[in-house]
Design an enzyme around this catalytic site. Structure first.
Site, PDB file in Angstrom:
ATOM      1  CD  GLU A 192      -3.243  -1.107   1.883  1.00 61.43           C
ATOM      2  OE1 GLU A 192      -3.314  -0.272   2.800  1.00 61.43           O
ATOM      3  OE2 GLU A 192      -4.146  -1.917   1.646  1.00 61.43           O
ATOM      4  CD  GLU A 315      -3.627  -6.082   2.678  1.00 59.67           C
ATOM      5  OE1 GLU A 315      -4.523  -5.388   3.193  1.00 59.67           O
ATOM      6  OE2 GLU A 315      -2.406  -5.853   2.824  1.00 59.67           O
ATOM      7  CD  GLN A 364      -4.094  -9.565   8.443  1.00 63.27           C
ATOM      8  OE1 GLN A 364      -3.517 -10.079   9.388  1.00 63.27           O
ATOM      9  NE2 GLN A 364      -3.843  -8.321   8.049  1.00 63.27           N
TER      10      GLN A 364
HETATM   11  O1  AHR Z   1      -5.324  -6.190   6.537  1.00 62.93           O
HETATM   12  C1  AHR Z   1      -5.289  -5.066   7.352  1.00 62.93           C
HETATM   13  C2  AHR Z   1      -4.622  -3.887   6.689  1.00 62.93           C
HETATM   14  O2  AHR Z   1      -5.379  -3.469   5.599  1.00 62.93           O
HETATM   15  C3  AHR Z   1      -3.257  -4.149   6.102  1.00 62.93           C
HETATM   16  O3  AHR Z   1      -2.247  -4.047   7.036  1.00 62.93           O
HETATM   17  C4  AHR Z   1      -3.135  -3.067   5.085  1.00 62.93           C
HETATM   18  O4  AHR Z   1      -2.308  -3.421   4.006  1.00 62.93           O
HETATM   19  C5  AHR Z   1      -4.567  -2.804   4.654  1.00 62.93           C
HETATM   20  O5  AHR Z   1      -4.878  -1.468   4.674  1.00 62.93           O
END
Ligand code: AHR
Length: 511
Positions: A192, A315, A364
């Site tokens: 990011e 993600e 996650q």
């Molecule tokens: O997954 C949580 C957060 O979301 C991660 O650290 C980041 O990359 C995203 O903004």
């Protein structure tokens, strides 16, 4: 006469309900493989993901090997996870890998500034993570620090884990007890970069990427590193455009994309006590992935028509308010049938675009956001999302079968979405799998599936559903939601009829 009219009207009505959801599955002419890495996961130093969820330390009462929970490892093995991304997320751009090697007692502590301001003692580091990956039989995906690191630091990390010859870094690795390199292929160059990774502009990051990628390998990329550029935030198409335009493609294996199914970042809503309006909004965001993938892919096609660079959705998932009473910085949320719907439709989108999407990571893996596993001290449960990922793992490395779908609408207030989503594949043993999702919480969906040319004779299946949208597995009742045998499919010649219950995920196996 009246009787005939009524009978005709009834016949017409029933044929209409059947006629509307129509799926055609064809034999593949293009031979696209659904890369198993689409089914990847993500473990960040965030809340109780690593500490408590994966790593409890060697002295813990919870059964473990080298401090890593046995129950979690066994559950992840059953899921057949192909890759695991680590150590972040935002954390990655604050992480200095040398803090996490050598004797644990001597490792420095840092503050985890992004996630709760807690002390990170670095007891789970490079060796712990890569050993875990070996134990899981999964490929590591290391996210390098570009935001607050240096080119030298990332180059050293590559050497430390991958170099078998004699060098200061390989000697250090050996001193720390690991003779052979781990040969890590997947490397993220920052995370990011437009936000927590440094608030950079696309043009600036493209230059940074070029510099970092240059020193991670040699002219010929002899180490065969799969270097992934930090990608766009959802619909930031400019970001993808600049990366594809400004980075030489021989230095670029993948471009990332992050998209969370969030309705409103200021008011994300509860993970369990949500209403249908919130549910509908979440589904809209999940299905928006289709448009994102199409538009980012179109930009990539312009610069890379042969599709050499992969789109890596590293993600994705649902993001709600944290569970009441838990640390807001820990992002701990429950997981309901709504999450199973997100997983089902998203994986169908990924499968259907497997020509460009060749890797993805659900955010996650344990105790954070849309997790497949939740833990509470020594207890562990598998979430509805776990079950969807497990049911869908039959698609890993299978040949994509193209689908054409005409779906009924799921309407809410003045808005509507497609109720049904589908994808299909044929595996190496000749088995055909069809995954179907009905996101409508009130109506079952009858689907007629045309299988002409596939020559299939038998069908079996599994279904994941629950009476209420808000249902979830608890530590007291961890198996409330789990897959069951599916009896709602019947095959006659080349026509398959399926009745999908409301809010259900079904995976069929045909041979
Ligand atoms: O997954 C949580 C957060 O979301 C991660 O650290 C980041 O990359 C995203 O903004």
């Amino acid at each position: 006469m009246k009787k005939i009219v009524t009978t005709l009207a009834l016949a017409l009505a029933s044929s209409l309900t059947f006629a509307q959801n129509q799926l055609t599955i064809s034999n593949s002419s293009e031979n696209v493989t659904i890369n198993k890495h689409i089914y990847g996961h993500f473990a960040e130093h965030l809340g109780r993901c690593i500490y408590g969820g994966i790593y409890v330390g060697e002295d813990a009462k919870i059964p473990n090997q080298k401090g890593v929970r046995n129950d979690v490892v066994e559950a992840l093995k059953k899921l057949k996870i192909p890759n695991l991304r680590w150590p972040g997320g935002c954390f990655a751009d604050t992480y200095h890998w040398k803090d996490g090697i050598g004797p644990k007692a001597k490792r420095p502590s840092i503050v985890n500034t992004w996630w709760g301001g807690v002390t990170e003692d670095n007891s789970f580091g490079t060796h712990d993570f890569l050993d875990l990956c070996e134990r899981l039989g999964t490929e590591p995906y290391l996210a390098g620090n570009v935001g607050s690191g240096t080119v030298q630091e990332l180059t050293d990390w590559v050497q430390y884990v991958n170099f078998d010859g004699k060098s200061p870094m390989s000697s250090l690795r050996k001193e720390n007890g690991r003779e052979k390199s781990w040969n890590v292929k997947f490397w993220g160059v920052g995370n990011e970069a437009w936000g927590c990774g440094g608030n950079m502009k696309a043009e600036y990051y493209a230059n940074e990427y070029r510099k970092y990628a240059t020193f991670m390998s040699d002219w010929n990329n002899t180490g065969k590193l799969f270097r992934i550029a930090s990608g766009a935030n959802s619909a930031d198409y400019h970001w993808t455009e600049v990366l594809m335009r400004d980075i030489p493609h021989e230095m670029l294996s993948g471009v990332a994309l992050h998209h969370y199914s969030v309705t409103n970042w200021q008011h994300k809503g509860p993970s369990t006590e949500f209403d249908e309006k919130q549910y509908f909004g979440t589904m809209k965001q999940a299905l928006f992935m289709e448009e994102l993938v199409q538009k980012h892919s179109a930009i990539m096609d312009k610069y890379d028509p042969k599709k050499k660079v992969a789109l890596v959705v590293d993600e994705w998932g649902g993001w709600y308010e944290v569970e009441p009473g838990t640390n807001p910085g820990f992002l701990y949320q429950q997981n309901t049938i709504r999450d199973a719907m997100i997983a089902g439709v998203t994986l169908n989108i990924f499968n259907n675009h497997a020509d460009r999407i060749r890797m993805a990571n659900l955010a996650q893996v344990v105790n954070v956001l849309q997790s497949v596993i939740l833990t509470k001290d020594e207890k562990m449960l598998l979430t509805p999302t776990y079950h969807v990922m497990e049911m869908y793992n039959v698609h890993q490395d299978a040949t994509l079968l193209p689908v054409e779908l005409k779906s009924n609408d799921y309407s809410f207030e003045a808005d509507k979405l497609k109720a049904v989503s589908a994808s299909a594949s044929k595996d190496k043993n000749g088995l055909t799998h069809v995954s179907l999702v009905n996101i409508d919480p009130k109506k079952a969906q009858d689907i007629t599936i045309d299988l002409k040319g596939l020559n299939l004779k038998t069908v079996t299946g599994r279904v994941l559903t629950s009476a209420k949208l808000q249902d979830y597995n608890t530590f007291e009742n961890p198996t409330k939601i789990q897959p069951a045998d599916f009896k709602g499919a019947s095959l006659s010649g080349a026509q398959l009829k399926v009745k999908l219950p409301p809010t259900s995920v079904v995976v069929l196996e045909l041979k």
